[in-house]
Motif scaffolding. Structure first.
Motif: not given
Length: 321
Positions: A154-176
């Motif tokens: 994805l970073r390579e694709l963003a570097a060669e294009s105008g599309m922005e990439v955002v990467i989110i790395r969650p830890v263990l997710v909990y909830g209802p």
């Protein structure tokens, strides 16, 4: 004018919560589903797909879409029956992700938000030391490797294009509605089963579902999020012992925790072939969310105690059904 959001994984634990928040905030949503019920909301369009891989066609699905939120994935499993686990993860998490991203770029999508995993960083940290987004990736299993490779593509694709990439790395997710090990933990506590975790002094970062979803929504349009990688947690790291005590309190149950030393527990787990389980229960994994806070002006919207109470309430309601 409302932005149009393309969401994958909309029937999953995280994806379903993202969808609910998008609908509440009046976004126009295109939800890509492999199966599951029709989602009857005025501002949701359903796209049914047979698979998420490099052969999936997204030709007409992305027209007019402003932002893709990619939450679908082949998830980490404890006992993978695949003859080639890495190959199976790559087909969905790497090839499928990059295929979707290329179609998004072709359709003129402005931003691609990718839900990755802390497993890209690794499996654990020394107590008091936290992972950061700048760390050299060190995935230790096929799932983590596949997420790392998807990020790289994805970073390579963003570097060669105008599309922005955002990467989110969650830890263990909990909830209802949480399942797997976290739900098992609640079951044990609810039944009053004595547990040998009364003397664990590790530190682990967790993230409440509401906090993760709030960050994802923030990353839809925040200008500073473009082409960045973010770690996310509740900002309140707990030991296994602390977590069990807080969860027991939320369930209104006594925490029957036996003070067995962590070293003894780890030794027994290794003898039983459960080293990875021992690492999660006795080892530390902390993340530094200072970049997420400072760059986006973001803070967790719910506390650990409130999130655990909501999780416990949902667990108890489901027991009655």
């Amino acid at each position: 004018m409302s932005q149009s959001i393309f969401l994958t994984g909309a029937t999953g634990f995280v994806g379903g919560a993202i969808l609910k928040r998008l609908v509440a905030e009046k976004y126009t949503v295109v939800a890509a589903l492999r199966n599951g019920p029709q989602l009857l909301e005025d501002n949701i369009k359903i796209v049914h797909v047979e698979s998420f891989d490099d052969a999936t066609s997204w030709e007409d699905s992305l027209d007019g879409v402003d932002v893709v939120i990619h939450a679908a994935a082949r998830v980490h499993v404890m006992n993978d029956a695949e003859a080639d686990p890495l190959g199976a993860f790559r087909r969905v998490n790497v090839e499928g992700t990059l295929n979707l991203a290329r179609h998004a770029l072709k359709a003129g999508v402005r931003r691609f938000v990718f839900i990755s995993s802390i497993k890209v960083n690794g499996e654990g940290t020394p107590a008091g030391v936290a992972y950061s987004p700048q760390d050299v990736p060190a995935p230790a299993d096929p799932y983590g490797v596949s997420k790392m490779e998807a990020e790289r593509g994805l970073r390579e694709l963003a570097a060669e294009s105008g599309m922005e990439v955002v990467i989110i790395r969650p830890v263990l997710v909990y909830g209802p509605g949480v399942k797997a090990n976290f739900r098992s933990m609640m079951n044990w506590l609810d039944k009053g089963i004595p547990l040998p975790f009364g003397s664990i002094h590790n530190k682990r970062s967790l993230v409440a579902l509401d906090n993760l979803v709030d960050l994802i929504i923030t990353c839809i349009s925040h200008p500073a999020a473009a082409n960045q990688t973010f770690l996310v947690s509740d900002g309140d790291d707990l030991s296994t012992t602390q977590l069990l005590r807080k969860m027991a309190s939320a369930l209104d149950r006594p925490a029957r925790l036996l003070p067995i030393p962590a070293r003894a527990l780890s030794g027994v787990a290794i003898l039983l072939g459960k080293k990875s389980l021992s690492n999660r229960l006795c080892g530390s994994l902390q993340v530094d969310i200072s970049k997420t806070r400072s760059l986006l002006g973001w803070s967790p919207i719910v506390s650990v105690d409130d999130a655990l109470k909501a999780t416990a309430q949902n667990f108890q309601e489901r027991k009655k059904q």
